[in-house]
Design an enzyme around this catalytic site. Structure first.
Site, short mmCIF file in Angstrom:
data_model
loop_
_atom_site.label_atom_id
_atom_site.label_comp_id
_atom_site.label_asym_id
_atom_site.label_seq_id
_atom_site.Cartn_x
_atom_site.Cartn_y
_atom_site.Cartn_z
N TYR A 211 0.85 -1.20 0.00
CA TYR A 211 0.00 0.00 0.00
C TYR A 211 0.89 1.24 0.00
CZ TYR A 211 -4.09 2.83 0.97
OH TYR A 211 -5.11 3.75 0.88
N TYR B 113 -5.04 5.22 -7.93
CA TYR B 113 -5.44 5.07 -6.54
C TYR B 113 -6.81 4.44 -6.46
CZ TYR B 113 -6.42 6.31 -1.70
OH TYR B 113 -6.71 6.26 -0.36
#
Ligand code: ZN
Lengths: 379, 135
Positions: free
Chosen positions: A281, A331
């Site tokens: 992440y 994203y």
């Protein structure tokens, strides 16, 4: 999580919408495109889905989102849940899917996140903070994460060259991904020249803002064997929360990835040395560096040198964020990390394929870096 | 019209904090059972779960645990302040809070630097606790 659950559940379908600037599609349009692509990938009909877990919207603040999605998809389900754990939600949804199937709530679960982050902004969806921040000009996730980077630099001598090496590696990967939002080659000089947003973060330390959605379908390993794609088995699952907050103790430099990862490795019965590719992440470059340390790929404080010399690039010892990550692919709140790990383990990544990838690690990290979730997957 | 900066809206829990800063004093909530200080304010001691507490004056001295420098205005009222520093300050008594470091160029701020509190009056109700380097 109970080691008896190792390899008992599998990812059988992954899909995504277009990623980037997609002004002509609605939030639900993007989400349904991702769902359809995941169903086609798995060779399942929508009626085969009896559980839905979605990320309660970061931007739109939609209540009971899983129900709104099911309504538009046109199915009734035995189980539905909208989760809010920030960037940790992605990997957590897969874990909750396994737990729900294990408990007998349902048998095949659709996990989804997606919204129009780029072309429809309706506030950041966070509860309005009334005091102890905004009055001092403290706004946004970038500044919060930047506090961690400053402290890490102070304690361990981490440099911008090292943070930049992460951004450069992921951009190289994005250049091999036709779906990626950013496909212009980038050098370390470009990184250093990009403007400061909140020091110590350059613009190129920060993830993209994107329109996009991604979906992942989870079912039992037994059922997975009859489906279209080779199953990707969930070997390890971990979660942990530094719930006392980012400002507390050593939380800025030691993420909940440490315990989250330890649980996942223990369940999977593997070590960092067994991981062929990591999908981390990457809301900010620094979070990649700290996560790799906390997972035990290197010692605490050695993340800086570890990420240099091409180690995270395709052909390096630990090819990381091989689709470009949130820094360069797009994203979608960590969901594309699960999609990419699945495709790598199936061997479907073309020019960005990690040769003979057997085992992958995926991380989710949210709530300004205090909520964490980890998946270890295998083919 | 120039936009104004956000002004804190004290909650039921934080009212004594802002009453103290208005009087030029930094006070923290301290547990009457285990004596630990806490911040942000709240009804329960995060160490021992006691609900008994008192608000006591603290030294106002601390050190910079970490800091950042804003180069982008996320709120138009801060545009003229750029670049400005926001720090996570660890008070001698233990708790950490976010504030500004003032009276020093941003390039000279360091982690672990010693700082002390000063108060910036915003209006009759609110004074903000800020920090400056301490010799
Ligand atoms: Zn106590």
């Amino acid at each position: 999580m109970n080691a008896a659950l190792r390899d008992k559940y599998a990812i059988v379908g992954v899909g995504q919408s277009r990623i980037g600037r997609v002004p002509e599609m609605s939030d639900y349009g993007l989400q349904l495109a991702a769902v359809k692509s995941a169903l086609d990938d798995a060779g399942l009909k929508k009626q085969d889905i009896d559980g839905i877990i979605t990320h309660s919207h970061l931007l739109g603040a939609v209540r009971v989102h899983h129900q709104r999605l099911a309504e538009r998809l046109g199915i009734d389900t035995d189980f539905g849940l909208s989760v809010s754990s920030g960037g940790a939600t992605s990997c957590l949804m897969v874990q909750l899917a396994a737990a729900a199937i294990e408990a007998g709530f349902c048998s095949t679960v659709l996990c989804l996140h997606g919204d129009k982050g780029l072309t429809r902004k309706s506030g950041d969806g966070h509860e309005p903070v009334q005091e102890f921040g905004p009055e001092f000009g403290m706004f946004g996730a970038t500044a919060q994460h930047a506090l961690g980077a400053t402290r890490h630099m102070h304690e361990y001598g981490t440099t911008h060259d090292q943070l930049g090496a992460i951004a450069v590696a992921f951009r190289k990967h994005a250049c091999l991904n036709p779906e990626a939002q950013m496909r212009e080659p980038m050098t370390l000089d470009d990184y250093h020249r990009s403007r400061w947003v909140v020091w110590p973060f350059h613009l190129l330390d920060c993830c993209l803002v994107s329109d996009g959605a991604a979906a992942v379908i989870v079912t039992s390993a037994e059922r997975a064997r009859d489906l279209r794609q080779p199953p990707v088995f969930v070997m390890g699952m971990g979660r942990a929360n530094n719930s006392r907050g980012w400002n507390y103790g050593n939380h800025m430099t030691e993420l909940a990835a440490r315990e989250s990862g330890a649980k996942a490795f223990r369940m999977a019965g593997v070590t960092p040395a067994d991981i062929d590719t990591a999908q981390i992440y990457d809301c900010y470059s620094y979070i990649v560096l700290a996560s790799l340390e906390d997972y035990g790929f290197c010692k605490k404080g050695e993340g800086g040198p570890f990420v240099q010399g091409g180690r995270l690039e395709l052909g390096g010892a630990l090819p990381t964020n091989t689709s470009g990550g949130m820094l360069s692919e797009g994203y979608v709140e960590g969901m594309l990390q699960i999609v990419e790990a699945t495709r790598q383990l199936r061997g479907q990544c073309g020019p960005r394929q990690v040769p003979d990838a057997q085992t992958a690690l995926v991380s989710g990290n949210g709530g300004n870096a205090v909520c964490h979730s980890t998946l270890i997957l295998r083919k | 019209m120039t936009p104004s900066k956000p002004i804190p809206t004290p909650s039921e829990d934080s009212k004594p904090f802002w009453e103290a800063t208005r009087n030029g004093e930094l006070r923290l909530q301290r547990c009457l059972d285990c004596s630990s200080y806490r911040f942000p304010p709240g009804v329960l001691c995060p160490e021992c779960s006691s609900t008994s507490s008192e608000w006591v004056p603290v030294s106002g001295r601390g050190r910079v645990h970490s800091f950042v420098v804003f180069h982008r205005a996320y709120h138009p009222a801060f545009a003229n302040d750029l670049p400005y520093a926001v720090a996570c300050v660890e008070l001698e008594e233990g708790p950490r809070l976010l504030s500004n470091i003032v009276g020093v160029e941003t390039a000279r701020i360091r982690c672990d630097m010693a700082v002390e509190v000063l108060f910036e009056k915003i209006n009759e109700e609110i004074s903000l606790p800020k920090f400056r380097p301490r010799a």
